[in-house]
Each structure stands twice: as structure tokens, then as C-alpha cells.
Design a protein around this motif. Structure first.
Motif, short mmCIF file in Angstrom:
data_model
loop_
_atom_site.label_atom_id
_atom_site.label_comp_id
_atom_site.label_asym_id
_atom_site.label_seq_id
_atom_site.Cartn_x
_atom_site.Cartn_y
_atom_site.Cartn_z
N PRO A 65 0.82 -1.21 0.00
CA PRO A 65 0.00 0.00 0.00
C PRO A 65 0.86 1.26 0.00
O PRO A 65 2.08 1.19 0.15
CB PRO A 65 -0.77 -0.11 1.32
CG PRO A 65 0.11 -0.92 2.19
CD PRO A 65 0.90 -1.84 1.31
N TYR A 66 0.20 2.39 -0.18
CA TYR A 66 0.91 3.67 -0.06
C TYR A 66 1.40 3.84 1.36
O TYR A 66 0.71 3.48 2.32
CB TYR A 66 -0.01 4.84 -0.46
CG TYR A 66 -0.11 4.99 -1.96
CD1 TYR A 66 0.91 5.61 -2.67
CD2 TYR A 66 -1.20 4.50 -2.66
CE1 TYR A 66 0.86 5.73 -4.05
CE2 TYR A 66 -1.27 4.62 -4.03
CZ TYR A 66 -0.24 5.23 -4.73
OH TYR A 66 -0.30 5.34 -6.08
N LYS A 67 2.63 4.36 1.49
CA LYS A 67 3.22 4.52 2.83
C LYS A 67 2.91 5.89 3.40
O LYS A 67 3.00 6.11 4.59
CB LYS A 67 4.74 4.34 2.75
CG LYS A 67 5.18 3.09 2.05
CD LYS A 67 4.88 1.83 2.85
CE LYS A 67 5.36 0.63 2.06
NZ LYS A 67 5.18 -0.63 2.73
N SER A 68 2.59 6.83 2.54
CA SER A 68 2.18 8.15 3.04
C SER A 68 0.66 8.22 2.91
O SER A 68 0.03 7.39 2.27
CB SER A 68 2.83 9.26 2.23
OG SER A 68 2.50 9.15 0.86
N GLU A 69 0.08 9.23 3.52
CA GLU A 69 -1.37 9.32 3.53
C GLU A 69 -1.89 9.74 2.16
O GLU A 69 -1.40 10.70 1.57
CB GLU A 69 -1.80 10.35 4.58
CG GLU A 69 -3.20 10.09 5.09
CD GLU A 69 -3.59 11.10 6.16
OE1 GLU A 69 -4.74 11.55 6.14
OE2 GLU A 69 -2.73 11.43 6.99
N ARG A 70 -2.87 9.00 1.63
CA ARG A 70 -3.49 9.36 0.36
C ARG A 70 -4.47 10.50 0.57
O ARG A 70 -5.11 10.60 1.61
CB ARG A 70 -4.26 8.17 -0.22
CG ARG A 70 -3.43 7.13 -0.95
CD ARG A 70 -2.76 7.66 -2.21
NE ARG A 70 -3.64 8.47 -3.03
CZ ARG A 70 -4.47 7.97 -3.95
NH1 ARG A 70 -4.52 6.68 -4.15
NH2 ARG A 70 -5.23 8.77 -4.66
N THR A 97 6.18 10.04 -19.13
CA THR A 97 7.25 9.33 -18.45
C THR A 97 7.30 9.67 -16.96
O THR A 97 7.54 8.80 -16.13
CB THR A 97 8.62 9.65 -19.09
OG1 THR A 97 8.52 9.42 -20.49
CG2 THR A 97 9.71 8.79 -18.52
N CYS A 98 7.10 10.94 -16.63
CA CYS A 98 7.20 11.32 -15.23
C CYS A 98 5.93 10.93 -14.49
O CYS A 98 4.88 10.73 -15.09
CB CYS A 98 7.47 12.82 -15.08
SG CYS A 98 6.13 13.88 -15.64
N GLY A 99 6.03 10.86 -13.20
CA GLY A 99 4.85 10.55 -12.40
C GLY A 99 5.25 10.26 -10.97
O GLY A 99 5.97 9.30 -10.71
N LEU A 100 4.83 11.12 -10.06
CA LEU A 100 5.14 10.96 -8.65
C LEU A 100 3.87 11.21 -7.86
O LEU A 100 3.03 12.02 -8.27
CB LEU A 100 6.20 11.98 -8.21
CG LEU A 100 7.52 11.98 -9.00
CD1 LEU A 100 8.35 13.19 -8.61
CD2 LEU A 100 8.29 10.70 -8.75
N VAL A 101 3.73 10.50 -6.75
CA VAL A 101 2.62 10.79 -5.85
C VAL A 101 3.12 11.85 -4.86
O VAL A 101 4.02 11.60 -4.07
CB VAL A 101 2.14 9.53 -5.11
CG1 VAL A 101 1.05 9.88 -4.10
CG2 VAL A 101 1.61 8.51 -6.11
N ILE A 102 2.57 13.05 -5.00
CA ILE A 102 3.04 14.20 -4.23
C ILE A 102 1.97 14.57 -3.21
O ILE A 102 0.83 14.86 -3.60
CB ILE A 102 3.34 15.39 -5.17
CG1 ILE A 102 4.41 14.98 -6.19
CG2 ILE A 102 3.76 16.61 -4.37
CD1 ILE A 102 4.48 15.88 -7.40
#
Lengths: 256, 256
Positions: free
Chosen positions: A126-131, B65-70
Motif C-alpha cells: 500500500p501507499y506509505k504516506s497518507e493518500r 514518463t514522469c509521475g510521482l505521488v506528491i
């Protein structure tokens, strides 16, 4: 691979080239084909959901006869048992409806359980930071929970007002008095109201979601889909909740 | 701008990772998010540390190409914007920003913020083509295409295949990607020959890797190209229809 035992493939998985192995070359029955696929399972969930929506709507309409008095609602109960007599023997039509509902419940719950497993497998880490969810709402995030609440309540509801085991004053066939004595117990009234709120939340998402799952999407009616879900949930839940309140406030009078 | 970054560091696919905290100072609000990470990496290289690995190519929002969960949102807080087009002016001075890779079973982390996304290519391979005659290019406008169909197909074709829909989906589903890739061919006359075979093959391949749709709508919110979940309904409809299509023996006597 059968859908039931399938876990998600990884990129470069040796299974990759065997994805079609074990699949019959021709077409199976379309229901079997649907069950093999997640999109098909969602279609089955939508169709069974529609059947169950039809049930809760007519159940609510029938219950409105409580406001007309004991004679009317008991007469309505008898009408359901005598449906299609003399073409079918007494209670046969009612049992056919009940079988359809049991099938719809079974499909709805089995598909939900199977898809839940699929979805958990699809994100094992799962995601480790809060979604931060943007579009997902309380109803859509709690479908599984509200579904379980409704299923558990349904069992209690059957034990209370159909089988009579959870209702010490139960008399078979005397709908009005059974409802009156059952709701006279405040804890039953509270359980009933909470379960109906769960049903309303479930319908708020399900009543919209089914359009997407069935592929019913058109700019002509898309804005109305959410309003349909809200309207349907309110039409079912508000009268339902009024019954226990009416018994406790004696709007629905005591058993004659 | 001075910022604190919590960034996911993971040496390789097999190892466990964790968040590392870095301070970056003097960031211009006109920098893109990736340029800010470049500054961090310069800093890390100077201090003898391994730079943070992340994917990027065109840096103008068109390659996917780029993609981050911010901060818990794929591609960060700005709507309809890929990570490379996200500017630091969307953040405030002194903010702590959490950066995590896409998370899905089908997208294993390779290193730091880099994930493998080849399952999306498998879906394209399964049906993302049309049958076209070879030889000289056909005359322009030889095939009439309704304006509405061309517009909708173009909207679907805007998909850059970044995988943000999968990252955003609570179920790790790739429905929006697959639906867009199916729709931009299924909407056009040139895509009709393979329409149902394409839909079936691409959906079946998708389901080998990814989760299923519960109609939250998170994918649509995360999509840097604002692709609509209406396309998911279209895909569902064509998939269901594909199960009923069987033209193999149309007009033939049934043998065996």
C-alpha cells in the motif's frame, strides 16, 4: 486461470504467455463468460443490484399500507401469498420472487467478495504516506461496510418479522401486530433506523455506479444519474425510517 | 523557497525502502517540480550521496514518463497537470512535501521513485491497432468521420499512458487507461473491424494485471489529460456486447 484462484501477474511473469491457457477455445454461456471477467462481474453486480433495488422499493411501498391500518396491511400480505392464484398454487409466485431475490443476493455478495480480493491483490504494497482522495466519497469508500451491515440486518429482519424467532409476540400472518410489537422495542427501532441509513448510503453510490458498470452513459442523461441515486435512496429510506418512528410516537396505533 | 522533502528511497526492487528527509533551500517558485528535484540531486551528488532516481523525459507534459505521488495525490495538487508541468509556486515556503512512487502490484518499484509500467504496453499489444491497407496513403477525408466522433476520439487519444489512473485508483485498476486506448479506436470508422475483439482482448489483458473499477472517479481527477470516466462506461458496454457477438457462423449451417 480461473478468476477465483487468480492473483495478479507481475511484469515479465512467466505466466504471461500462458494467460489464455485453460480458457476454452469457443464461447461459454455468457453468464459464465461474465463471471470470468471483472468487468463482467461488475455487470452482474449491477443487474443483481437493480433487482434488489426493485425489491426494496416495492417492499417500502407495501409497508406504506401500515398507515391504512391493520386490515389493509394484513390484506396486502394475503394478496402477496395469493399472487397469480389460480394460475399458480397459493404462495408459489411469492416463492419464485423469493428465489430470484436469494439468487440476486448470492450473485451480488459473491461478486463483491471476489472483486475485493482482486482489488487487494492489485495493490499488495500500500501507499506509505497518507493518500488524499479527491473524488471518492464516504459512500463509495464504505460500500463493503454498508453492504455487510445491510446483510446482517437482513438476517435479523427475517428472524424478526418473517420467521418470528427474534420477536416474542410473533403471530404468523398478522403483519400489523408483528410490526407494532417489534418496533415497540426501542432497540429494534434504533437497529432498523441505522440499517436503513446504511442502505441509503449504499444506494447513494450503487444507484449511480450501476450506470457506469452497465455502460449506460450518455450526455443526454449523465447529469441525472447522480440525482436518480439520491432520489431513489431518499424515496426508499425516508418512508422506511418513518415506520419505527410512527410506532414509537403512536402515529401507527396499537395492535387491535 | 525553503522546503523539507520526505522522499521514498529504495535501493532496488528486492529491498525494502523508507522515507528520507532532505532540506532544500533557495528554490525558485518558477521551477518545475522536477527541476526542484534536480537541485536536490545536485546537492546530494556534491555531498557524495546517491541522487534520487526518478523518471522524466520530455518535461513538457506530453510523453507520460514522469509521475510521482506528491502529498498523497498522483502528479500533485494541480489539476490536469503532469508532474513535470507542476510548478513550485503551488507550494508554500517552508512546506514539507512527501514524494512517493506509483503503488500497484503491476508497477513494482525499481529504484527510489522509478516503477516499471510495462503491463500498460501489454494492454496496448493486445488490441491497440487497426487493420489498414498497405500501399499509397489514402486521400484525405476519404473516410467520412463525424465531427463528434473525431472530437471524442481525440479526447481519448490524449492519454499519455503515465499510469496516474492506476496510482490514483483505490483498487489499483487501469480502467481509465484501457478505456481511453480502446475508445480512441472504437469511436472511429477505421477501428470498427476489430472493435469487439479489441475490447475483449484489451480488457482481458488488463484484468491479468490490475484491479477492478468501483466507480470512485479518482482516476479522472488524477489524469493529467482530464480523460473522462465516460470512456470506462463505453468500454464496459463494448465488452459486454463482445460477449454476445458471434459472427463466426453467421449464415452458415451449423456443423458439429
Amino acid at each position: 486461470m480461473s478468476a477465483a484462484t487468480r492473483t495478479k501477474l507481475l511484469p515479465g511473469d512467466p505466466q504471461l504467455d500462458k494467460a489464455d491457457e485453460g480458457r476454452p477455445a469457443g464461447r461459454s454461456n455468457f453468464l459464465v463468460e461474465f463471471w470470468r471477467s471483472d468487468v463482467g462481474k461488475k455487470w452482474l453486480m449491477a443487474v443483481s443490484g437493480l433487482m434488489l433495488m426493485g425489491f426494496v422499493l416495492f417492499h417500502m411501498v407495501g409497508n406504506l399500507k401500515l398507515y391504512l391500518g391493520a386490515e389493509d396491511v394484513n390484506h396486502y400480505g394475503e394478496f402477496l401469498r395469493e399472487l397469480l392464484v389460480p394460475i399458480l398454487p397459493r404462495t408459489v409466485a411469492l416463492w419464485l420472487f423469493r428465489l430470484g431475490l436469494v439468487a440476486a443476493f448470492a450473485v451480488h455478495i459473491a461478486a463483491a467478495a471476489s472483486l475485493t480480493k482482486t482489488n487487494r491483490d492489485a495493490r499488495k504494497v500500500p501507499y506509505k504516506s497518507e493518500r488524499d482522495y479527491i473524488a471518492a466519497n464516504f459512500a463509495s469508500r464504505t460500500m463493503r461496510m454498508t453492504g455487510i451491515v445491510i446483510a446482517l440486518f437482513l438476517l435479523f429482519h427475517l428472524a424478526d418479522l418473517t420467521w418470528g424467532r427474534a420477536n416474542p409476540d410473533f403471530v404468523r400472518g398478522d403483519v400489523y401486530c408483528n410490526v407494532y410489537y417489534s418496533f415497540s422495542r426501542p432497540w429494534v427501532a434504533i437497529v432498523y433506523i441505522l440499517a436503513n441509513l446504511a442502505l441509503g448510503i449504499h444506494l447513494y453510490h450503487g444507484g449511480w455506479s450501476l450506470f457506469q458498470s452497465l455502460g449506460w452513459n450518455s450526455p443526454r442523461f449523465n447529469p441525472w444519474r447522480r440525482w436518480f441515486a439520491i432520489g431513489f435512496a431518499l424515496v426508499v429510506v425516508v418512508p422506511n425510517i418513518s415506520f419505527p418512528i410512527s410506532v414509537l410516537t403512536e402515529v401507527i396505533g396499537p395492535c387491535p | 523557497m525553503d522546503l523539507t522533502l520526505r522522499i521514498w528511497r529504495q535501493p532496488d526492487a528486492e529491498s525494502d525502502g523508507d522515507f528520507h528527509v532532505y532540506a532544500v533551500k533557495g528554490i525558485s517558485s518558477d521551477m518545475s517540480f522536477l527541476e526542484m528535484l534536480d537541485v536536490l540531486n545536485e546537492q546530494l551528488i556534491e555531498s557524495g550521496e546517491e541522487p534520487v532516481e526518478f523518471d522524466s523525459d520530455c518535461r513538457e507534459g506530453i510523453c507520460g514518463t514522469c509521475g510521482l505521488v506528491i502529498n498523497g495525490v498522483p502528479h500533485g495538487p494541480e489539476r490536469a497537470t503532469a508532474t513535470c508541468q507542476l510548478h513550485m509556486r503551488k507550494f508554500s515556503d517552508g512546506e514539507t512535501i512527501t514524494v512517493e512512487p506509483w503503488r500497484a502490484t503491476a508497477f513494482p518499484v525499481q529504484r527510489d521513485l522509478v516503477v516499471e509500467r510495462s503491463p500498460l504496453d501489454r494492454i496496448i499489444e493486445a488490441g491497440g491497432y487497426i487493420t489498414a491497407p498497405t500501399g499509397a496513403a489514402p486521400d484525405a477525408n476519404e473516410i467520412p468521420v463525424p465531427k463528434e466522433a473525431a472530437d471524442a476520439a481525440m479526447d481519448a487519444a490524449a492519454c499519455i499512458g503515465c499510469g496516474a489512473c492506476v496510482a490514483a485508483c483505490p483498487n489499483g485498476a487501469a480502467q481509465l487507461f484501457t478505456a481511453a486506448k480502446i475508445a480512441h479506436l472504437n469511436l472511429l470508422p477505421q477501428g470498427q473491424a476489430e472493435r469487439y475483439r479489441r475490447t475483449e482482448a484489451m480488457v482481458d489483458t488488463m484484468e491479468e494485471f490490475f484491479g477492478s473499477c468501483t466507480n470512485h472517479g479518482e482516476c479522472e481527477e488524477a489524469c493529467p489529460k482530464e480523460i473522462s470516466i465516460d470512456f470506462i462506461a463505453m468500454m464496459n458496454r463494448d465488452y459486454i456486447r463482445s460477449k454476445f457477438k458471434n459472427r463466426k457462423r453467421l449464415g452458415q449451417k451449423k456443423v458439429g
